[in-house]
Design a protein around this motif. Structure first.
Motif, PDB file in Angstrom:
ATOM      1  N   GLU A  11       0.819  -1.214   0.000  1.00 47.96           N
ATOM      2  CA  GLU A  11       0.000   0.000   0.000  1.00 47.96           C
ATOM      3  C   GLU A  11       0.857   1.270   0.000  1.00 47.96           C
ATOM      4  N   ILE A  12       1.923   1.281   0.781  1.00 48.68           N
ATOM      5  CA  ILE A  12       2.776   2.479   0.828  1.00 48.68           C
ATOM      6  C   ILE A  12       3.509   2.652  -0.504  1.00 48.68           C
ATOM      7  N   GLU A  13       3.877   1.553  -1.133  1.00 45.44           N
ATOM      8  CA  GLU A  13       4.505   1.631  -2.457  1.00 45.44           C
ATOM      9  C   GLU A  13       3.525   2.224  -3.471  1.00 45.44           C
ATOM     10  N   LYS A  14       2.296   1.737  -3.470  1.00 46.42           N
ATOM     11  CA  LYS A  14       1.271   2.263  -4.385  1.00 46.42           C
ATOM     12  C   LYS A  14       0.982   3.737  -4.100  1.00 46.42           C
ATOM     13  N   PHE A  15       0.999   4.117  -2.829  1.00 44.93           N
ATOM     14  CA  PHE A  15       0.796   5.514  -2.451  1.00 44.93           C
ATOM     15  C   PHE A  15       1.836   6.409  -3.123  1.00 44.93           C
ATOM     16  N   PHE A  16       3.105   6.032  -3.026  1.00 49.65           N
ATOM     17  CA  PHE A  16       4.169   6.844  -3.623  1.00 49.65           C
ATOM     18  C   PHE A  16       4.088   6.847  -5.149  1.00 49.65           C
ATOM     19  N   ILE A  17       3.767   5.720  -5.747  1.00 54.56           N
ATOM     20  CA  ILE A  17       3.638   5.654  -7.210  1.00 54.56           C
ATOM     21  C   ILE A  17       2.524   6.589  -7.683  1.00 54.56           C
ATOM     22  N   GLY A  21       3.568   9.714  -9.707  1.00 44.98           N
ATOM     23  CA  GLY A  21       3.330   9.408 -11.113  1.00 44.98           C
ATOM     24  C   GLY A  21       4.479   8.682 -11.790  1.00 44.98           C
ATOM     25  N   ARG A  22       5.260   7.962 -10.990  1.00 46.06           N
ATOM     26  CA  ARG A  22       6.357   7.161 -11.549  1.00 46.06           C
ATOM     27  C   ARG A  22       6.638   5.991 -10.609  1.00 46.06           C
ATOM     28  N   GLU A  23       7.445   5.074 -11.088  1.00 46.03           N
ATOM     29  CA  GLU A  23       7.761   3.890 -10.293  1.00 46.03           C
ATOM     30  C   GLU A  23       8.621   4.245  -9.079  1.00 46.03           C
ATOM     31  N   ILE A  24       8.206   3.756  -7.956  1.00 45.47           N
ATOM     32  CA  ILE A  24       8.945   3.832  -6.699  1.00 45.47           C
ATOM     33  C   ILE A  24       8.978   2.402  -6.174  1.00 45.47           C
ATOM     34  N   ILE A  60       2.859  13.095   2.560  1.00 45.38           N
ATOM     35  CA  ILE A  60       3.711  11.993   3.014  1.00 45.38           C
ATOM     36  C   ILE A  60       3.626  11.854   4.532  1.00 45.38           C
ATOM     37  N   LEU A  61       3.701  12.973   5.239  1.00 49.93           N
ATOM     38  CA  LEU A  61       3.584  12.927   6.701  1.00 49.93           C
ATOM     39  C   LEU A  61       2.249  12.327   7.130  1.00 49.93           C
ATOM     40  N   ASN A  62       1.179  12.758   6.501  1.00 49.09           N
ATOM     41  CA  ASN A  62      -0.143  12.221   6.854  1.00 49.09           C
ATOM     42  C   ASN A  62      -0.203  10.713   6.655  1.00 49.09           C
ATOM     43  N   LYS A  63       0.341  10.239   5.543  1.00 48.52           N
ATOM     44  CA  LYS A  63       0.322   8.802   5.254  1.00 48.52           C
ATOM     45  C   LYS A  63       1.164   8.029   6.266  1.00 48.52           C
ATOM     46  N   LEU A  64       2.340   8.545   6.593  1.00 49.63           N
ATOM     47  CA  LEU A  64       3.219   7.854   7.538  1.00 49.63           C
ATOM     48  C   LEU A  64       2.650   7.872   8.955  1.00 49.63           C
ATOM     49  N   GLU A  65       2.021   8.966   9.340  1.00 50.04           N
ATOM     50  CA  GLU A  65       1.385   9.022  10.660  1.00 50.04           C
ATOM     51  C   GLU A  65       0.227   8.034  10.745  1.00 50.04           C
TER      52      GLU A  65
END
Length: 119
Positions: A11-17, A21-24, A60-65
């Motif tokens: 899920e966190i990988e998909k969040f960053f992608i 808008g690119r592969e992470i 990013i902070l919101n997602k990590l929290e």
């Protein structure tokens, strides 16, 4: 528990992608407990850069929290570790301090390869 960790890594990988808008690539997500009493999450990442984090810091902070809260971890310190001499982020960390580290870190500047997003 292992199914939750596997799902959250994906899920966190998909969040960053989606965000960038690119592969992470998130190769690993660890939930840890240190001897001192600190607990947290360490994410190993490739394809993420300092500019990305500066631009999307709040999201990013919101997602990590949110991720930390799901493991009952207080996100006292959220940081990224940069590959020295580059803008490549290689780790994302979320840490709940123990009482000793809370006092110690209050007066110390983190290492030069660490960028604090929340402290």
């Amino acid at each position: 528990m292992k199914d939750k960790i596997l799902k959250d890594r994906e899920e966190i990988e998909k969040f960053f992608i989606k965000l960038l808008g690119r592969e992470i690539f998130i190769s690993e997500m660890d939930i840890f407990a240190s001897r001192c009493g600190c607990v947290g999450i360490m994410i190993t990442v490739r394809g993420l850069f300092v500019d990305d984090v500066e631009i999307f810091k709040e999201k990013i902070l919101n997602k990590l929290e949110e991720l930390a809260k799901s493991y009952d971890i207080n996100a006292d310190w959220i940081f990224v570790r940069v590959l020295p001499g580059s803008d490549d982020i290689i780790n994302i960390g979320v840490r709940e301090f123990c009482n000793i580290c809370r006092e110690e870190y209050r007066f110390k500047k983190p290492r030069p390869d660490l960028i604090s997003l929340k402290f």
